[in-house]
Scaffold this motif. Sequence first.
Motif, PDB file in Angstrom:
ATOM      1  N   ILE A  30      45.065  16.296 139.495  1.00 44.48           N
ATOM      2  CA  ILE A  30      45.001  16.404 137.860  1.00 44.48           C
ATOM      3  C   ILE A  30      44.908  15.333 137.300  1.00 44.48           C
ATOM      4  CG2 ILE A  30      46.157  17.238 135.847  1.00 44.48           C
ATOM      5  CD1 ILE A  30      44.965  19.579 137.569  1.00 44.48           C
ATOM      6  N   PHE A  31      45.782  14.214 137.227  1.00 44.77           N
ATOM      7  CA  PHE A  31      45.631  12.945 136.624  1.00 44.77           C
ATOM      8  C   PHE A  31      44.493  12.319 137.145  1.00 44.77           C
ATOM      9  CE2 PHE A  31      50.264  13.199 135.842  1.00 44.77           C
ATOM     10  CZ  PHE A  31      50.170  12.754 134.511  1.00 44.77           C
ATOM     11  N   ARG A  32      44.029  12.285 138.385  1.00 46.75           N
ATOM     12  CA  ARG A  32      42.806  11.660 138.700  1.00 46.75           C
ATOM     13  C   ARG A  32      41.489  12.227 138.030  1.00 46.75           C
ATOM     14  NH1 ARG A  32      40.656   8.885 144.548  1.00 46.75           N
ATOM     15  NH2 ARG A  32      38.859   8.141 143.718  1.00 46.75           N
ATOM     16  N   HIS A  33      41.386  13.457 138.250  1.00 42.69           N
ATOM     17  CA  HIS A  33      40.011  14.193 137.943  1.00 42.69           C
ATOM     18  C   HIS A  33      39.924  14.805 136.542  1.00 42.69           C
ATOM     19  CE1 HIS A  33      38.790  13.345 141.988  1.00 42.69           C
ATOM     20  NE2 HIS A  33      39.920  14.122 142.480  1.00 42.69           N
ATOM     21  N   LEU A  34      40.818  15.257 135.679  1.00 41.08           N
ATOM     22  CA  LEU A  34      40.708  15.960 134.822  1.00 41.08           C
ATOM     23  C   LEU A  34      39.940  15.199 133.581  1.00 41.08           C
ATOM     24  CD1 LEU A  34      41.963  18.685 135.660  1.00 41.08           C
ATOM     25  CD2 LEU A  34      43.177  18.797 133.770  1.00 41.08           C
ATOM     26  N   SER A  81      48.949   4.533 133.463  1.00 43.78           N
ATOM     27  CA  SER A  81      49.094   5.015 134.696  1.00 43.78           C
ATOM     28  C   SER A  81      49.897   6.176 134.830  1.00 43.78           C
ATOM     29  CB  SER A  81      49.441   3.813 135.605  1.00 43.78           C
ATOM     30  OG  SER A  81      49.517   4.066 136.935  1.00 43.78           O
ATOM     31  N   VAL A  82      50.284   6.354 135.965  1.00 39.47           N
ATOM     32  CA  VAL A  82      51.285   7.600 136.186  1.00 39.47           C
ATOM     33  C   VAL A  82      52.478   6.855 137.246  1.00 39.47           C
ATOM     34  CG1 VAL A  82      51.595   9.830 137.427  1.00 39.47           C
ATOM     35  CG2 VAL A  82      49.426   9.233 136.509  1.00 39.47           C
ATOM     36  N   ASN A  83      53.710   7.517 136.782  1.00 36.91           N
ATOM     37  CA  ASN A  83      54.810   6.862 137.284  1.00 36.91           C
ATOM     38  C   ASN A  83      55.013   6.805 138.833  1.00 36.91           C
ATOM     39  OD1 ASN A  83      55.331   9.490 137.007  1.00 36.91           O
ATOM     40  ND2 ASN A  83      57.322   9.491 136.323  1.00 36.91           N
ATOM     41  N   LEU A 139      38.703   6.798 128.669  1.00 42.07           N
ATOM     42  CA  LEU A 139      38.695   7.794 127.412  1.00 42.07           C
ATOM     43  C   LEU A 139      38.618   6.747 126.156  1.00 42.07           C
ATOM     44  CD1 LEU A 139      41.670   9.971 128.238  1.00 42.07           C
ATOM     45  CD2 LEU A 139      39.325  10.348 128.430  1.00 42.07           C
ATOM     46  N   SER A 140      38.241   7.409 124.894  1.00 37.44           N
ATOM     47  CA  SER A 140      37.870   6.494 123.821  1.00 37.44           C
ATOM     48  C   SER A 140      38.940   5.552 123.637  1.00 37.44           C
ATOM     49  CB  SER A 140      37.615   7.471 122.504  1.00 37.44           C
ATOM     50  OG  SER A 140      36.389   8.260 123.056  1.00 37.44           O
ATOM     51  N   ASP A 141      40.431   6.015 123.540  1.00 35.46           N
ATOM     52  CA  ASP A 141      41.329   5.004 123.194  1.00 35.46           C
ATOM     53  C   ASP A 141      42.181   4.464 124.454  1.00 35.46           C
ATOM     54  OD1 ASP A 141      42.792   7.264 123.917  1.00 35.46           O
ATOM     55  OD2 ASP A 141      44.216   7.242 122.512  1.00 35.46           O
ATOM     56  N   ARG A 142      41.864   4.600 125.573  1.00 30.19           N
ATOM     57  CA  ARG A 142      42.556   4.181 126.683  1.00 30.19           C
ATOM     58  C   ARG A 142      41.814   4.096 128.431  1.00 30.19           C
ATOM     59  NH1 ARG A 142      46.432   9.538 126.919  1.00 30.19           N
ATOM     60  NH2 ARG A 142      45.897   9.085 124.523  1.00 30.19           N
ATOM     61  N   THR A 143      42.246   3.358 129.045  1.00 32.84           N
ATOM     62  CA  THR A 143      41.974   3.419 130.373  1.00 32.84           C
ATOM     63  C   THR A 143      42.939   4.035 131.194  1.00 32.84           C
ATOM     64  OG1 THR A 143      40.241   1.372 129.901  1.00 32.84           O
ATOM     65  CG2 THR A 143      40.929   2.124 132.226  1.00 32.84           C
ATOM     66  N   GLU A 144      42.797   5.209 132.110  1.00 35.21           N
ATOM     67  CA  GLU A 144      43.720   5.607 133.040  1.00 35.21           C
ATOM     68  C   GLU A 144      43.388   5.189 134.234  1.00 35.21           C
ATOM     69  OE1 GLU A 144      44.415   9.678 130.438  1.00 35.21           O
ATOM     70  OE2 GLU A 144      43.338   9.651 132.485  1.00 35.21           O
ATOM     71  N   LEU A 145      44.734   4.526 134.808  1.00 31.46           N
ATOM     72  CA  LEU A 145      44.627   3.587 136.106  1.00 31.46           C
ATOM     73  C   LEU A 145      45.423   4.381 136.917  1.00 31.46           C
ATOM     74  CD1 LEU A 145      43.753   0.592 137.118  1.00 31.46           C
ATOM     75  CD2 LEU A 145      46.028   0.210 136.431  1.00 31.46           C
ATOM     76  N   GLY A 146      44.895   4.523 138.327  1.00 38.42           N
ATOM     77  CA  GLY A 146      45.898   5.027 139.524  1.00 38.42           C
ATOM     78  C   GLY A 146      45.088   4.411 140.609  1.00 38.42           C
TER      79      GLY A 146
END
Length: 306
Positions: free
Chosen positions: A235-239, A4-6, A102-109
């Motif tokens: 950037i964190f949400r869309h890239l 996630s993002v801090n 992504l292949s090695d992770r899930t990004e959460l926000g």
Amino acid sequence: MITSVNFYKNFRCANTKCKHNCCIGWTININRKSLEYYKNVKSDLSERLKKDIDYENASFKLTGDKRCPFLNKDNLCDIIISLGKDKLCRICRDHPVYRNFLSDRTELGYGIACENACKNVLEFTGKAEEVIINNRKKSTDLTAFERKIISFRMKILKIVQNRKMPFETRLLKLLSICGLNNDTVKNYDWKTFLLSLETLSDEWVEAVRKTDFDKILFINEKFATPFEQLFCYFIFRHLSSAIDKSDLISKTLFAVVSIFLIDKIFQGNNLEDLEDVSREYSAEIEYSEDNFNAFLDVLDELSLKL
């Protein structure tokens, strides 16, 4: 692995104190599993579930004032009260969470159409960075293009977080890296474009109509840090959802140009007003797939002209 993002660390739902209830004003779609459950539930709510759901279009039938029919007069959810939170449909259970895979992770926000998420992002004063919240790694490594996305994202964030430079200078540098310049952005008819999109509120339309977009790119340095965090959010949400190099550039440009547009619409003197404009911008642009894609098409068009 889940990251996630801090700046989301202290996120909490405002519940009944929310000024912009997420159960008002939206078309609320229902996933197939929940739809089947609602169709067959046996409880005091069963008649309302039959009457107030459009089963053909898999959505709740909004009331005349665009409220979810299960949002009661106290702004509480009758489905939660009667059936439990675990019986919410997926979008109601997840909102305002977004996930990128992504292949090695899930990004959460958390999407900033939610006012508390927006407040968390814009009032954060440290440097936004990815944090690991679950380190159970997937067996698959990042692809070559995914590694390129992560590398490019780090490069972009390093520039925008260089607080030794005025924030406006940082944005202009990012525009240049993506192949655009100030004049190209400034000279586009953003008012006509924004008014051509589907809209949620009359207040948004009025705010766009009265905005003068025909100015040089200028950011009030008083709000440099909130604008920096807003850029990092985009950037964190869309890239990480980019599908190729062109899409990567377009989504970076979306972040840059969004700051320009939000600043012009904002024209205020306090952070609370900036949060209101940013939240509404997110609801109107990010939360409409058609609007977001139309925006990316414009950015592709502008890039091709240079």
